[in-house]
Design a protein around this motif. Structure first.
Motif, PDB file in Angstrom:
ATOM      1  N   SER A   1       0.861  -1.178   0.000  1.00 38.21           N
ATOM      2  CA  SER A   1       0.000   0.000   0.000  1.00 38.21           C
ATOM      3  C   SER A   1       0.897   1.228   0.000  1.00 38.21           C
ATOM      4  O   SER A   1       2.027   1.190   0.501  1.00 38.21           O
TER       5      SER A   1
ATOM      6  N   PRO B   1      -3.403   0.330  -3.495  1.00 38.96           N
ATOM      7  CA  PRO B   1      -4.076   1.557  -3.068  1.00 38.96           C
ATOM      8  C   PRO B   1      -3.109   2.641  -2.606  1.00 38.96           C
ATOM      9  O   PRO B   1      -2.008   2.364  -2.138  1.00 38.96           O
TER      10      PRO B   1
ATOM     11  N   VAL C   1      -3.186   5.898  -0.009  1.00 36.64           N
ATOM     12  CA  VAL C   1      -3.943   6.515   1.076  1.00 36.64           C
ATOM     13  C   VAL C   1      -3.337   7.878   1.395  1.00 36.64           C
ATOM     14  O   VAL C   1      -2.152   7.977   1.738  1.00 36.64           O
TER      15      VAL C   1
ATOM     16  N   GLN D   1     -10.530  10.965  -7.542  1.00 38.09           N
ATOM     17  CA  GLN D   1     -11.303   9.858  -6.971  1.00 38.09           C
ATOM     18  C   GLN D   1     -12.477   9.435  -7.845  1.00 38.09           C
ATOM     19  O   GLN D   1     -12.944   8.298  -7.728  1.00 38.09           O
TER      20      GLN D   1
ATOM     21  N   ILE E   1      -7.640   6.504  -1.689  1.00 39.56           N
ATOM     22  CA  ILE E   1      -8.383   6.723  -0.439  1.00 39.56           C
ATOM     23  C   ILE E   1      -7.883   8.012   0.175  1.00 39.56           C
ATOM     24  O   ILE E   1      -6.670   8.190   0.384  1.00 39.56           O
TER      25      ILE E   1
ATOM     26  N   LEU F   1      -8.234  10.412   3.486  1.00 42.03           N
ATOM     27  CA  LEU F   1      -8.720  10.474   4.855  1.00 42.03           C
ATOM     28  C   LEU F   1      -8.889  11.919   5.317  1.00 42.03           C
ATOM     29  O   LEU F   1      -8.285  12.841   4.757  1.00 42.03           O
TER      30      LEU F   1
ATOM     31  N   PRO G   1     -13.525   9.679   5.030  1.00 43.12           N
ATOM     32  CA  PRO G   1     -13.407   8.652   6.078  1.00 43.12           C
ATOM     33  C   PRO G   1     -12.309   9.004   7.079  1.00 43.12           C
ATOM     34  O   PRO G   1     -11.395   9.795   6.791  1.00 43.12           O
TER      35      PRO G   1
ATOM     36  N   PHE H   1     -10.411   6.536   8.811  1.00 43.24           N
ATOM     37  CA  PHE H   1      -9.301   5.585   8.809  1.00 43.24           C
ATOM     38  C   PHE H   1      -9.488   4.596   7.671  1.00 43.24           C
ATOM     39  O   PHE H   1     -10.575   4.486   7.082  1.00 43.24           O
ATOM     40  N   HIS H   2      -8.422   3.862   7.395  1.00 44.72           N
ATOM     41  CA  HIS H   2      -8.478   2.794   6.393  1.00 44.72           C
ATOM     42  C   HIS H   2      -7.592   1.669   6.893  1.00 44.72           C
ATOM     43  O   HIS H   2      -6.457   1.905   7.322  1.00 44.72           O
ATOM     44  N   GLN H   3      -8.080   0.456   6.860  1.00 46.13           N
ATOM     45  CA  GLN H   3      -7.317  -0.699   7.331  1.00 46.13           C
ATOM     46  C   GLN H   3      -7.071  -1.644   6.169  1.00 46.13           C
ATOM     47  O   GLN H   3      -7.981  -1.978   5.411  1.00 46.13           O
ATOM     48  N   ARG H   4      -5.813  -2.068   6.023  1.00 46.77           N
ATOM     49  CA  ARG H   4      -5.455  -3.012   4.963  1.00 46.77           C
ATOM     50  C   ARG H   4      -4.248  -3.819   5.388  1.00 46.77           C
ATOM     51  O   ARG H   4      -3.264  -3.249   5.870  1.00 46.77           O
TER      52      ARG H   4
ATOM     53  N   ILE I   1      -2.966   0.126   9.671  1.00 44.57           N
ATOM     54  CA  ILE I   1      -4.126   0.996   9.851  1.00 44.57           C
ATOM     55  C   ILE I   1      -3.662   2.408   9.517  1.00 44.57           C
ATOM     56  O   ILE I   1      -2.694   2.909  10.098  1.00 44.57           O
TER      57      ILE I   1
END
Length: 243
Positions: free
Chosen positions: A3, A36, A38, A61, A68, A70, A145, A147-150, A154
């Protein structure tokens, strides 16, 4: 599984575009075009072209589902101002408003073509801001958003409250936390990739990775690639290990 992440942009449009270029170079080299990206928040304030940053990310986007974006605390302060020019972020110190020179709100408004935003009546400046900021951008900014978790990471703007499940974290902490998170050496169950606390260089602490390299204060803008809990800074010469 890899990522990418970009630290706090703070209105630095040109630096943002160079960060995307480094990411695209690495994606091509690694054969991973769908990994991705972020953006860790604080799109606006302090820098000269917050309007351009927001417009570019919004438009990007629409056609790029790997991006993504944030929310950061500065993005929330901008949204609060647009909703109510006399509103205050509950985590902002009492002596400051978003229009204070240290926070950079006037620079954001100036990037939208608003003349002398810090030296004219607030109600007048607010009316001009509502006319200048596209409604779709305003809704997008407010709905970003938290947060994003992958994989083993995090991604979040400021950090997390240690010991609190991710689903129970508060927006205030995710956007504003410092000492309770920064001073906690424990493993958080994932690598926390964050910004918010400005450094001279991005730093990997084992349990967290801080990518805010002070773009809002004249420093560089950092882009990194994360694989598991390892990370590399992306430079014009390629990857440089972090940590």
């Amino acid at each position: 599984m890899q990522s990418y992440a970009i630290g706090d942009i703070h209105g630095q449009y040109d630096l943002m575009m160079r960060a995307f270029d480094r990411i695209e170079t690495d994606r091509t080299r690694e054969g991973a075009p769908d990994s991705p990206v972020v953006v860790l928040g604080d799109l606006c304030d302090r820098g000269p072209n917050s309007a351009g940053v927001i417009a570019h990310l919004f438009e990007r986007q629409q056609t790029d589902d790997t991006l993504i974006v944030l929310k950061g605390n500065h993005d929330r302060m901008f949204s609060i101002f647009l909703d109510d020019p006399f509103g205050r972020d509950p985590r902002l110190r009492a002596e400051y408003t978003w229009m204070h020179p240290r926070l950079g709100g006037p620079e954001t408004l100036a990037s939208y073509g608003i003349r002398e935003p810090a030296n004219r009546p607030t109600a007048q400046v607010h009316a001009e801001a509502l006319a200048a900021v596209p409604p779709a951008h305003r809704r997008w900014l407010a709905d970003l958003p938290l947060f994003h978790q992958r994989d083993e990471a995090i991604f979040v703007h400021a950090g997390i409250r240690p010991g609190v499940p991710l689903a129970a974290q508060t927006e205030d902490d995710l956007l504003w936390i410092r000492a309770p998170f920064l001073e906690d050496p424990r493993d958080h169950g994932a690598l926390i990739v964050h910004g918010h606390t400005a450094l001279e260089v991005p730093s990997h602490y084992g349990n967290r990775l801080n990518l805010d390299s002070s773009a809002g204060y004249g420093g560089p803008l950092s882009a990194a690639v994360i694989e598991g809990r390892k990370a590399w800074l992306l430079t014009d010469r390629g990857r440089v290990p972090l940590g």
